[in-house]
Design a protein around this motif. Sequence first.
Motif, mmCIF file in Angstrom:
data_model
loop_
_atom_site.group_PDB
_atom_site.id
_atom_site.type_symbol
_atom_site.label_atom_id
_atom_site.label_comp_id
_atom_site.label_asym_id
_atom_site.label_seq_id
_atom_site.Cartn_x
_atom_site.Cartn_y
_atom_site.Cartn_z
ATOM 1 N N GLY A 5 19.349 32.696 -3.491
ATOM 2 C CA GLY A 5 19.899 31.908 -4.591
ATOM 3 C C GLY A 5 20.089 30.469 -4.147
ATOM 4 N N TRP A 6 21.050 29.796 -4.745
ATOM 5 C CA TRP A 6 21.360 28.416 -4.378
ATOM 6 C C TRP A 6 22.699 28.369 -3.655
ATOM 7 C CZ3 TRP A 6 25.926 27.277 -6.638
ATOM 8 C CH2 TRP A 6 26.223 27.852 -7.882
ATOM 9 N N GLU A 7 22.915 27.288 -2.926
ATOM 10 C CA GLU A 7 24.191 27.054 -2.263
ATOM 11 C C GLU A 7 24.487 25.562 -2.331
ATOM 12 O OE1 GLU A 7 26.573 27.651 1.953
ATOM 13 O OE2 GLU A 7 24.810 28.874 1.520
ATOM 14 N N VAL A 8 25.700 25.227 -2.759
ATOM 15 C CA VAL A 8 26.135 23.836 -2.821
ATOM 16 C C VAL A 8 27.606 23.771 -2.430
ATOM 17 C CG1 VAL A 8 26.625 23.918 -5.312
ATOM 18 C CG2 VAL A 8 26.178 21.729 -4.243
ATOM 19 N N ASN A 9 27.944 22.911 -1.508
ATOM 20 C CA ASN A 9 29.316 22.700 -1.054
ATOM 21 C C ASN A 9 30.016 24.017 -0.682
ATOM 22 O OD1 ASN A 9 31.508 21.090 -0.379
ATOM 23 N ND2 ASN A 9 32.265 20.910 -2.473
ATOM 24 N N GLY A 10 29.269 24.934 -0.062
ATOM 25 C CA GLY A 10 29.840 26.199 0.382
ATOM 26 C C GLY A 10 29.960 27.274 -0.676
ATOM 27 N N VAL A 11 29.473 27.015 -1.868
ATOM 28 C CA VAL A 11 29.529 27.984 -2.967
ATOM 29 C C VAL A 11 28.110 28.472 -3.239
ATOM 30 C CG1 VAL A 11 30.124 28.315 -5.396
ATOM 31 C CG2 VAL A 11 31.527 26.827 -3.974
ATOM 32 N N ARG A 12 27.976 29.783 -3.387
ATOM 33 C CA ARG A 12 26.650 30.364 -3.600
ATOM 34 C C ARG A 12 26.530 30.959 -4.995
ATOM 35 N NH1 ARG A 12 24.943 33.226 1.967
ATOM 36 N NH2 ARG A 12 24.937 35.053 0.629
ATOM 37 N N GLY A 13 25.314 30.860 -5.534
ATOM 38 C CA GLY A 13 25.047 31.418 -6.844
ATOM 39 C C GLY A 13 23.593 31.784 -7.005
ATOM 40 N N GLN A 14 23.288 32.259 -8.194
ATOM 41 C CA GLN A 14 21.946 32.724 -8.513
ATOM 42 C C GLN A 14 21.462 32.010 -9.766
ATOM 43 O OE1 GLN A 14 22.483 37.297 -7.587
ATOM 44 N NE2 GLN A 14 24.186 36.462 -8.725
ATOM 45 N N GLY A 15 20.214 32.194 -10.088
ATOM 46 C CA GLY A 15 19.664 31.592 -11.293
ATOM 47 C C GLY A 15 19.507 30.094 -11.129
ATOM 48 N N ASN A 16 19.597 29.383 -12.239
ATOM 49 C CA ASN A 16 19.414 27.934 -12.217
ATOM 50 C C ASN A 16 20.704 27.221 -11.813
ATOM 51 O OD1 ASN A 16 16.738 28.098 -13.146
ATOM 52 N ND2 ASN A 16 17.456 28.278 -15.259
ATOM 53 N N LEU A 17 20.590 26.322 -10.841
ATOM 54 C CA LEU A 17 21.728 25.504 -10.431
ATOM 55 C C LEU A 17 21.954 24.438 -11.499
ATOM 56 C CD1 LEU A 17 23.819 24.649 -8.277
ATOM 57 C CD2 LEU A 17 22.025 23.196 -7.290
ATOM 58 N N PRO A 18 23.155 24.381 -12.090
ATOM 59 C CA PRO A 18 23.411 23.356 -13.106
ATOM 60 C C PRO A 18 23.188 21.947 -12.535
ATOM 61 C CG PRO A 18 25.104 25.036 -13.200
ATOM 62 C CD PRO A 18 24.290 25.303 -11.955
ATOM 63 N N PRO A 19 22.564 21.061 -13.301
ATOM 64 C CA PRO A 19 22.240 19.723 -12.794
ATOM 65 C C PRO A 19 23.468 18.873 -12.462
ATOM 66 C CG PRO A 19 21.805 19.872 -15.154
ATOM 67 C CD PRO A 19 22.125 21.259 -14.669
ATOM 68 N N ILE A 20 24.637 19.274 -12.890
ATOM 69 C CA ILE A 20 25.869 18.541 -12.611
ATOM 70 C C ILE A 20 26.417 18.867 -11.216
ATOM 71 C CG2 ILE A 20 27.457 20.245 -13.589
ATOM 72 C CD1 ILE A 20 28.978 17.844 -14.866
#
Length: 190
Positions: A5-20
């Motif tokens: 998935g994606w990871e930003v600032n230590g938070v992980r998720g799936q699907g599309n990363l919101p552009p914000i």
Amino acid sequence: MVWHGWEVNGVRGQGNLPPIAGQFSGPLIVCGAGRSLWDDLANLPVQSSADILCINLTGVVFPRRFLHWASMHGDHFPHWLGLRALDLPEDGHIHTHSMRSGSEFFWDFENPGGCSGIFAALVGLALGYEHIVLCGCPENSDGHFYDPPGSSGTYTNSRPELQWREARDTAFSGRVKAMSGLTREILGAP
């Protein structure tokens, strides 16, 4: 195990990363609907430069401008935004965040927790904020700020302590603190 998935600032998720994602920095105050909200805000260490994120119905009546609004119930946003008659941001736009349809930004976190406070803190971290203070998110049965005096809320999450400890030990990494209740015991005070 490899994460897909994606990871930003230590938070992980799936699907599309919101552009914000990752577009903000500095401190963030998260305002929940707990009975302690107004006392928590009154006792908050000075955070004049902090952005504000409201949770659920808090955004309808919050008496100041705020930039973000989060809910695990995104389908309510069209109604809540229609009720919001108080100060809007300078551009007149509040960014809405949810894990369901109805919001501007959809977040599919790896582990969103079982309550709106955890979800809102994850949103704040994914937006790029470095320090988050929870107000009105005590995670207890004292009720909501809009409940009649003397009444208590019905808390439906049967494992709050476990979920908050897990979030503390993973994504929060000491960056999320709380002003009151169980969350203050687990996360510490700002």
